[in-house]
Design a protein around this motif. Structure first.
Motif, mmCIF file in Angstrom:
data_model
loop_
_atom_site.group_PDB
_atom_site.id
_atom_site.type_symbol
_atom_site.label_atom_id
_atom_site.label_comp_id
_atom_site.label_asym_id
_atom_site.label_seq_id
_atom_site.Cartn_x
_atom_site.Cartn_y
_atom_site.Cartn_z
ATOM 1 N N THR A 69 40.558 -1.812 77.084
ATOM 2 C CA THR A 69 40.637 -0.760 77.971
ATOM 3 C C THR A 69 39.346 -0.667 78.835
ATOM 4 N N LEU A 70 37.886 -1.053 78.339
ATOM 5 C CA LEU A 70 37.106 -1.088 79.300
ATOM 6 C C LEU A 70 37.317 -2.058 80.176
ATOM 7 N N ALA A 71 37.723 -3.280 79.882
ATOM 8 C CA ALA A 71 38.074 -4.421 81.226
ATOM 9 C C ALA A 71 39.092 -3.815 82.034
ATOM 10 N N HIS A 72 39.994 -2.952 81.653
ATOM 11 C CA HIS A 72 41.058 -2.630 82.432
ATOM 12 C C HIS A 72 40.396 -1.531 83.555
ATOM 13 N N HIS A 73 39.705 -0.839 83.137
ATOM 14 C CA HIS A 73 38.966 0.152 83.876
ATOM 15 C C HIS A 73 37.738 -0.453 84.865
ATOM 16 N N LEU A 74 36.970 -1.346 84.408
ATOM 17 C CA LEU A 74 36.187 -1.949 85.253
ATOM 18 C C LEU A 74 37.322 -2.911 86.203
ATOM 19 N N HIS A 75 38.453 -3.248 86.035
ATOM 20 C CA HIS A 75 39.015 -4.204 86.905
ATOM 21 C C HIS A 75 39.548 -2.944 88.056
ATOM 22 N N ASP A 76 39.824 -1.453 87.564
ATOM 23 C CA ASP A 76 40.182 -0.695 88.387
ATOM 24 C C ASP A 76 39.333 -0.381 89.669
ATOM 25 N N VAL A 77 38.203 -0.028 88.885
ATOM 26 C CA VAL A 77 36.972 0.307 89.799
ATOM 27 C C VAL A 77 36.826 -0.738 91.046
ATOM 28 N N ALA A 78 36.635 -2.234 90.424
ATOM 29 C CA ALA A 78 36.341 -3.238 91.375
ATOM 30 C C ALA A 78 37.646 -3.357 92.520
ATOM 31 N N HIS A 79 38.684 -3.105 91.971
ATOM 32 C CA HIS A 79 39.836 -3.266 92.942
ATOM 33 C C HIS A 79 39.744 -2.428 94.054
ATOM 34 N N SER A 80 39.065 -1.014 93.720
ATOM 35 C CA SER A 80 38.935 -0.177 94.700
ATOM 36 C C SER A 80 37.582 -0.400 95.591
ATOM 37 N N GLU A 81 36.775 -1.088 95.085
ATOM 38 C CA GLU A 81 35.524 -1.399 95.530
ATOM 39 C C GLU A 81 34.476 -0.192 95.375
ATOM 40 N N GLY A 82 34.441 0.257 94.118
ATOM 41 C CA GLY A 82 33.890 1.446 93.864
ATOM 42 C C GLY A 82 32.275 1.212 93.687
ATOM 43 N N GLU A 83 31.571 2.070 93.552
ATOM 44 C CA GLU A 83 30.024 1.939 93.604
ATOM 45 C C GLU A 83 29.503 1.131 92.620
ATOM 46 N N SER A 84 28.699 0.398 93.101
ATOM 47 C CA SER A 84 28.082 -0.881 92.093
ATOM 48 C C SER A 84 27.404 -0.109 90.855
ATOM 49 N N PHE A 85 26.638 1.187 90.857
ATOM 50 C CA PHE A 85 26.185 1.437 89.829
ATOM 51 C C PHE A 85 27.341 2.113 88.589
ATOM 52 N N HIS A 86 28.522 2.371 89.187
ATOM 53 C CA HIS A 86 29.619 2.514 88.248
ATOM 54 C C HIS A 86 30.347 1.207 87.515
ATOM 55 N N LEU A 87 30.204 0.146 88.376
ATOM 56 C CA LEU A 87 30.527 -0.951 87.787
ATOM 57 C C LEU A 87 29.547 -1.506 86.582
ATOM 58 N N GLU A 88 28.347 -1.303 87.111
ATOM 59 C CA GLU A 88 27.393 -1.779 86.158
ATOM 60 C C GLU A 88 27.264 -1.065 84.883
ATOM 61 N N SER A 89 27.472 0.438 85.060
ATOM 62 C CA SER A 89 27.696 1.370 83.623
ATOM 63 C C SER A 89 28.842 0.633 83.071
ATOM 64 N N ASP A 143 27.392 -11.231 89.559
ATOM 65 C CA ASP A 143 27.972 -10.684 90.629
ATOM 66 C C ASP A 143 27.418 -9.230 91.185
ATOM 67 N N LEU A 144 27.249 -8.743 89.951
ATOM 68 C CA LEU A 144 26.757 -6.951 90.304
ATOM 69 C C LEU A 144 25.181 -7.177 90.741
ATOM 70 N N ARG A 145 24.439 -8.201 90.508
ATOM 71 C CA ARG A 145 23.080 -8.362 90.972
ATOM 72 C C ARG A 145 23.119 -8.824 92.395
ATOM 73 N N SER A 146 24.078 -9.330 92.803
ATOM 74 C CA SER A 146 24.388 -9.963 94.049
ATOM 75 C C SER A 146 24.748 -8.745 94.912
ATOM 76 N N LEU A 147 25.607 -7.762 94.716
ATOM 77 C CA LEU A 147 26.000 -6.422 95.064
ATOM 78 C C LEU A 147 24.734 -5.651 95.421
ATOM 79 N N ARG A 148 23.856 -5.408 94.405
ATOM 80 C CA ARG A 148 22.713 -4.599 94.338
ATOM 81 C C ARG A 148 21.641 -5.090 95.258
ATOM 82 N N THR A 149 21.681 -6.478 95.491
ATOM 83 C CA THR A 149 20.531 -7.028 96.375
ATOM 84 C C THR A 149 20.930 -6.535 97.829
ATOM 85 N N ALA A 150 22.477 -6.992 98.031
ATOM 86 C CA ALA A 150 22.795 -6.865 99.363
ATOM 87 C C ALA A 150 22.751 -5.454 99.772
ATOM 88 N N SER A 151 22.948 -4.471 98.646
ATOM 89 C CA SER A 151 22.778 -2.835 99.257
ATOM 90 C C SER A 151 21.624 -2.312 99.642
#
Length: 213
Positions: A69-89, A143-151
């Motif tokens: 279930t957690l992986a499915h939610h992470l997949h949904d957030v990434a698919h819609s390019e959600g905020e990096s802090f949401h993905l990290e959580s 990947d999330l470290r890469s996103l955080r650095t870019a932002s």
């Protein structure tokens, strides 16, 4: 100045385009990894049948389903390019659930080896799934470290010209020279009157302010 501004603007557009493209690729990679973890977690739920005759079977099934279930939610957030802090959580929760489940499997197998419960068959496939999920979680963290650095990269600063009055435009360091205008007060049209000082008027800047001596 116009050429310089155009060049800076073009470089800023190129940088923004490259950054946006890199972020889109990173989000796509996160999306695919989360989908992979979701599928492998569901396979893990199926594999829990091997532990059906152990005391912790219900706990194991519940944790496996929660991880999916957690992986499915992470997949949904990434698919819609959600905020990096949401993905990290979400990833932090997924990582914690994975390590809990991994420890639970080890504990079940350890107890079963001493007669506390019974495991049906080999569990090598379970271990391969766990190793694959852990590897995907580590890639997600990268990947999330890469996103955080870019932002947090510094924005491109475009300098704009500052307005100045026309008499300053000849030279950036020029100071307007006083304009000396002879005054006809105190002498005739044919020359200076003897014994009298010539009066002059000094006009500074644009001529709005003056004084006489």
């Amino acid at each position: 100045m116009t050429l310089l501004k155009s060049t800076i603007a073009s470089l800023a557009l190129i940088f923004a385009s490259a950054t946006g493209s890199a972020q889109a690729n990173t989000y796509h990679h996160i999306d695919q990894l989360a989908l992979k973890i979701e599928r492998e977690s569901k396979q893990l739920v199926y594999e829990t049948r091997l532990y059906v005759h152990t005391p912790e079977y219900g706990h194991l099934v519940s944790d496996s389903r929660e991880m999916a279930t957690l992986a499915h939610h992470l997949h949904d957030v990434a698919h819609s390019e959600g905020e990096s802090f949401h993905l990290e959580s979400d990833l932090a929760q997924l990582d914690a659930k994975f390590h809990h489940l991994e420890s639970l499997v080890d504990a079940i197998e350890h107890r079963a080896a001493y007669g506390d419960g019974h495991i049906h068959g080999g569990t090598s496939h379970v271990k391969r799934l766990l190793n694959s999920i852990e590897d995907s979680i580590h890639h997600l963290q990268d990947d999330l470290r890469s996103l955080r650095t870019a932002s947090h990269r510094a924005p491109v600063v475009v300098r704009r010209p500052v307005y100045a009055p026309s008499y300053y435009r000849q030279s950036p360091h020029a100071v307007p020279a006083p304009v000396v205008v002879p005054s006809h007060r105190g002498h005739s049209d044919h020359g200076h009157s003897p014994g009298r000082r010539t009066t002059r008027t000094i006009s500074l800047g644009n001529g709005r302010f003056s004084f006489s001596f």
